[in-house]
Design a protein around this motif. Structure first.
Motif, PDB file in Angstrom:
ATOM      1  N   LEU A   1      11.138 -37.959  70.321  1.00  0.00           N
ATOM      2  CA  LEU A   1      11.144 -36.902  71.338  1.00  0.00           C
ATOM      3  C   LEU A   1      12.336 -35.979  71.238  1.00  0.00           C
ATOM      4  O   LEU A   1      13.474 -36.443  71.169  1.00  0.00           O
ATOM      5  CB  LEU A   1      11.220 -37.539  72.725  1.00  0.00           C
ATOM      6  CG  LEU A   1       9.982 -37.974  73.454  1.00  0.00           C
ATOM      7  CD1 LEU A   1      10.325 -38.124  74.934  1.00  0.00           C
ATOM      8  CD2 LEU A   1       8.847 -36.995  73.298  1.00  0.00           C
TER       9      LEU A   1
ATOM     10  N   GLU B   1       9.576 -32.249  75.942  1.00  0.00           N
ATOM     11  CA  GLU B   1       9.335 -32.860  77.251  1.00  0.00           C
ATOM     12  C   GLU B   1       8.464 -32.022  78.185  1.00  0.00           C
ATOM     13  O   GLU B   1       7.534 -32.551  78.788  1.00  0.00           O
ATOM     14  CB  GLU B   1      10.671 -33.235  77.918  1.00  0.00           C
ATOM     15  CG  GLU B   1      11.399 -34.333  77.156  1.00  0.00           C
ATOM     16  CD  GLU B   1      12.541 -34.982  77.923  1.00  0.00           C
ATOM     17  OE1 GLU B   1      12.541 -34.896  79.183  1.00  0.00           O
ATOM     18  OE2 GLU B   1      13.403 -35.584  77.272  1.00  0.00           O
TER      19      GLU B   1
ATOM     20  N   ASP C   1      12.018 -47.041  72.774  1.00  0.00           N
ATOM     21  CA  ASP C   1      12.856 -46.489  71.698  1.00  0.00           C
ATOM     22  C   ASP C   1      12.049 -45.890  70.549  1.00  0.00           C
ATOM     23  O   ASP C   1      12.330 -44.791  70.082  1.00  0.00           O
ATOM     24  CB  ASP C   1      13.764 -47.581  71.115  1.00  0.00           C
ATOM     25  CG  ASP C   1      14.937 -47.902  72.020  1.00  0.00           C
ATOM     26  OD1 ASP C   1      15.627 -48.901  71.749  1.00  0.00           O
ATOM     27  OD2 ASP C   1      15.152 -47.157  73.003  1.00  0.00           O
TER      28      ASP C   1
ATOM     29  N   LYS D   1       9.685 -42.106  77.058  1.00  0.00           N
ATOM     30  CA  LYS D   1      11.147 -42.127  77.160  1.00  0.00           C
ATOM     31  C   LYS D   1      11.691 -43.543  77.277  1.00  0.00           C
ATOM     32  O   LYS D   1      12.818 -43.835  76.892  1.00  0.00           O
ATOM     33  CB  LYS D   1      11.607 -41.264  78.353  1.00  0.00           C
ATOM     34  CG  LYS D   1      11.432 -39.779  78.068  1.00  0.00           C
ATOM     35  CD  LYS D   1      11.538 -38.933  79.316  1.00  0.00           C
ATOM     36  CE  LYS D   1      12.956 -38.510  79.594  1.00  0.00           C
ATOM     37  NZ  LYS D   1      13.002 -37.397  80.563  1.00  0.00           N
ATOM     38  N   ASN D   2      10.849 -44.447  77.780  1.00  0.00           N
ATOM     39  CA  ASN D   2      11.287 -45.838  77.970  1.00  0.00           C
ATOM     40  C   ASN D   2      11.237 -46.670  76.695  1.00  0.00           C
ATOM     41  O   ASN D   2      11.805 -47.753  76.645  1.00  0.00           O
ATOM     42  CB  ASN D   2      10.427 -46.518  79.036  1.00  0.00           C
ATOM     43  CG  ASN D   2      10.839 -46.119  80.447  1.00  0.00           C
ATOM     44  OD1 ASN D   2      11.849 -45.478  80.642  1.00  0.00           O
ATOM     45  ND2 ASN D   2      10.020 -46.491  81.424  1.00  0.00           N
TER      46      ASN D   2
ATOM     47  N   SER E   1      10.770 -42.671  71.948  1.00  0.00           N
ATOM     48  CA  SER E   1      11.780 -41.705  72.408  1.00  0.00           C
ATOM     49  C   SER E   1      12.574 -41.160  71.232  1.00  0.00           C
ATOM     50  O   SER E   1      13.074 -40.038  71.283  1.00  0.00           O
ATOM     51  CB  SER E   1      12.712 -42.342  73.439  1.00  0.00           C
ATOM     52  OG  SER E   1      13.464 -43.375  72.850  1.00  0.00           O
TER      53      SER E   1
ATOM     54  N   GLU F   1       4.332 -37.339  85.385  1.00  0.00           N
ATOM     55  CA  GLU F   1       5.086 -37.624  84.155  1.00  0.00           C
ATOM     56  C   GLU F   1       4.919 -39.083  83.715  1.00  0.00           C
ATOM     57  O   GLU F   1       5.837 -39.662  83.119  1.00  0.00           O
ATOM     58  CB  GLU F   1       6.569 -37.299  84.359  1.00  0.00           C
ATOM     59  CG  GLU F   1       6.781 -35.841  84.762  1.00  0.00           C
ATOM     60  CD  GLU F   1       8.249 -35.441  84.864  1.00  0.00           C
ATOM     61  OE1 GLU F   1       9.128 -36.199  84.409  1.00  0.00           O
ATOM     62  OE2 GLU F   1       8.497 -34.336  85.396  1.00  0.00           O
TER      63      GLU F   1
ATOM     64  N   LEU G   1       4.978 -39.319  79.826  1.00  0.00           N
ATOM     65  CA  LEU G   1       6.303 -38.888  79.353  1.00  0.00           C
ATOM     66  C   LEU G   1       7.316 -39.991  79.623  1.00  0.00           C
ATOM     67  O   LEU G   1       8.162 -40.304  78.779  1.00  0.00           O
ATOM     68  CB  LEU G   1       6.727 -37.583  80.043  1.00  0.00           C
ATOM     69  CG  LEU G   1       8.161 -37.130  79.770  1.00  0.00           C
ATOM     70  CD1 LEU G   1       8.391 -36.893  78.278  1.00  0.00           C
ATOM     71  CD2 LEU G   1       8.488 -35.851  80.559  1.00  0.00           C
ATOM     72  N   THR G   2       7.224 -40.625  80.804  1.00  0.00           N
ATOM     73  CA  THR G   2       8.138 -41.723  81.144  1.00  0.00           C
ATOM     74  C   THR G   2       7.945 -42.904  80.205  1.00  0.00           C
ATOM     75  O   THR G   2       8.919 -43.522  79.761  1.00  0.00           O
ATOM     76  CB  THR G   2       7.929 -42.162  82.608  1.00  0.00           C
ATOM     77  OG1 THR G   2       8.040 -41.020  83.449  1.00  0.00           O
ATOM     78  CG2 THR G   2       8.952 -43.207  83.024  1.00  0.00           C
TER      79      THR G   2
ATOM     80  N   SER H   1      14.006 -46.314  87.546  1.00  0.00           N
ATOM     81  CA  SER H   1      12.919 -45.347  87.581  1.00  0.00           C
ATOM     82  C   SER H   1      11.821 -45.754  88.545  1.00  0.00           C
ATOM     83  O   SER H   1      11.203 -44.913  89.157  1.00  0.00           O
ATOM     84  CB  SER H   1      12.342 -45.134  86.181  1.00  0.00           C
ATOM     85  OG  SER H   1      11.783 -46.335  85.713  1.00  0.00           O
TER      86      SER H   1
ATOM     87  N   GLU I   1      14.179 -32.500  73.237  1.00  0.00           N
ATOM     88  CA  GLU I   1      14.212 -31.939  74.585  1.00  0.00           C
ATOM     89  C   GLU I   1      13.072 -30.947  74.790  1.00  0.00           C
ATOM     90  O   GLU I   1      12.434 -30.931  75.847  1.00  0.00           O
ATOM     91  CB  GLU I   1      15.533 -31.207  74.786  1.00  0.00           C
ATOM     92  CG  GLU I   1      16.225 -31.544  76.101  1.00  0.00           C
ATOM     93  CD  GLU I   1      17.540 -30.808  76.251  1.00  0.00           C
ATOM     94  OE1 GLU I   1      18.526 -31.232  75.625  1.00  0.00           O
ATOM     95  OE2 GLU I   1      17.539 -29.790  76.986  1.00  0.00           O
TER      96      GLU I   1
END
Lengths: 341, 341
Positions: free
Chosen positions: A144, A149, A138, A135-136, A141, A128, A131-132, B21, A146
């Protein structure tokens, strides 16, 4: 990396200033000011050539970074296991030195617990990873949902490709996915076209290459897996008979994957306000992925780069969150049916 | 022009994130993340070479702009009178087309009035060109005091010179003055030194060349004309005798020309807060003069570029003006004299 300025609005026009200082100039002086303006137009054309050469340099260096990015990709997707030497990182030792005795013992107990868990799992590569990163950050994310993911877990690499010499200036973001249940494409692409010459009717607005438009790609979704669409059901009551029917409608769904179907800029260059806003945000994202995310992905994975970016901003005070309700498309009106039940 | 990022504080340090993380990552994965960090350090070194080559390009293009800037200088200081062809500017015709009949007649009457005045004067070149540029740009006008203006009327050109290949990266702003009553120098210089390599102890904070320090020059002021100093007189009463004396003291005076005596960064790199703020502002100004003012001076003269810069900013709301009182240096204390009368 080189900062490429973005146009602040999609339709930036420089208006000529009726600034008192220039209108009240003696005619002989105004004439000389006009001569300076003509020199300035020549400067703008030389500047355009400068930016072309910078783009050449970027192309050259993209080739020099590529082996490092390829190695990154191989490590992430477990195609390559780095050696102990390649994994030595001084800061871990530094971090250990600042830990107190009590914390040290807690940490030790925790590590032994983790070690037992790890001996059961055997994570490959860096799961991931991208993906991480998303998500980190702004800006990313915010795009994104749900339901995106599980799909982005399959994202293995993002590459930047530059237009060839002699071609109109552009860059393409390639999102490389491992085989998955959602779509059959192995690569999703987003291409950004740039303006690299001054606009003849407005030479002074040129401030380096600017993103002017973008195109996405077609995603070959597996049946039932298209997260950019959703079906909604509405009950309608027949006005005359009173009987109720259920109407199923397919409507757009919020999803990161709408990134690959951006609004098109029409020939006459005029867009509605919403599309203009979507495109402006899109250009910012494309630019950010190219300039920051791809070159420094690991630092966004760990969070180190986010603090760097934070340093560029000062606190402005707090704002209440905007509450966004869900928007549903208008129902087709069937005259026989009362749309509300 | 190429945007060169400035360091946001004089002592920017990247702290390592103890982001949950990454600390909670399985050891085998953490190891691979460290391998990616090592690759990232290699990227930073390649990036440094990229910026060296960009600097080479800037040096090359500075030579291509120079004839245009020299011509600008010749026109401004009346060393060259441009031809009619060189003075043709389309926008003037466009401006005339939008004027109403009534306005047209008013304009005509005004022009005839101005023509009569002009036939008496005969302004050479573009008088007060650079002074007007300074006054039109907030960042620069904030530095200007009233007593600086008569001196800046003599400013004829600002040139940017780059460090030679193989030398540590730097640039120099040259302020060229015509002969005047204030100082004997023909050129005042300000040199900005840059960091163009990643800091080994902090490789990830590298984001392109940054200004790290600057040096000015000595101004050979004509006697009595040094606007960076002022004399103040203080009356003091002898504590014992009661007699009054007048003490004359020379203290620093606010002036644009303090720009040429910036605070020095000591060996240990630590500055007091005020000096740090002065230097940060100074770096911003040096960068702005290099990147925007020199390349586009005529657009700041007319005000067109200022609107462009304004477009980059959104309204944030109003703030009351800070009232700044005058600061006077501490009086020397003569124990026999009461400092206050």
């Amino acid at each position: 990396m080189l900062t490429v300025p973005l146009c602040s609005s999609l339709c930036s026009r420089l208006f000529f200033c009726s600034c008192p200082s220039s209108r009240s100039l003696p005619k002989v002086v105004k004439r000389r000011v006009n001569a300076l303006k003509n020199l300035q137009v020549k400067c703008a054309h030389i500047e355009a050539k400068f930016y072309e050469e910078v783009h050449e340099l970027e192309r050259k260096y993209a080739a020099l970074y590529q082996p490092l990015f390829d190695k990154r990709s191989d490590i992430v997707k477990a195609a390559y296991e780095p050696t102990d030497e390649e994994c030595e990182w001084k800061a871990d030792e530094e971090e250990e030195l600042t830990v107190s005795k009590q914390d040290e013992m807690k940490e030790k107990a925790k590590l032994e617990e983790e070690k037992k868990d790890e001996e059961k799992e055997d994570p490959k590569g860096i799961p991931e990873f991208w993906l991480t990163v998303f998500k980190n950050v702004d800006l990313l994310s915010d795009m994104l949902q749900e339901h995106d993911e599980p799909i982005l877990k399959h994202l293995q690499d993002i590459k930047v490709k530059f237009s060839d010499p002699g071609q109109p200036m552009s860059f393409t973001l390639e999102f490389h996915f491992e085989p998955n249940d959602f779509f059959t494409n192995t690569v999703l692409t987003k291409t950004y076209k740039m303006r690299s010459e001054p606009d003849e009717s407005d030479p002074f607005s040129f401030d380096g290459p600017e993103i002017m438009s973008c195109t996405g790609c077609t995603i070959d979704w597996t049946k039932g897996k298209n997260v950019t669409l959703k079906t909604i059901k509405k009950k309608q009551k027949h006005k005359g008979r009173g009987t109720v029917r259920t109407v199923t409608k397919t409507v757009p769904n919020d999803s990161f994957f709408n990134f690959f179907t951006p609004p098109e800029v029409p020939e006459n260059g005029e867009l509605d306000e919403d599309s203009e806003a979507v495109l402006a945000a899109d250009f910012e994202i494309g630019h950010f992925i190219r300039e920051r995310i791809v070159p420094r992905a690991v630092l966004y994975f760990t969070g180190e780069a986010i603090e760097d970016d934070d340093d560029d901003y000062d606190e402005e005070g707090e704002e209440a969150d905007d509450e966004e309700g869900e928007e549903e498309a208008d129902e087709e009106n069937d005259a026989d049916y009362d749309p509300k039940v």
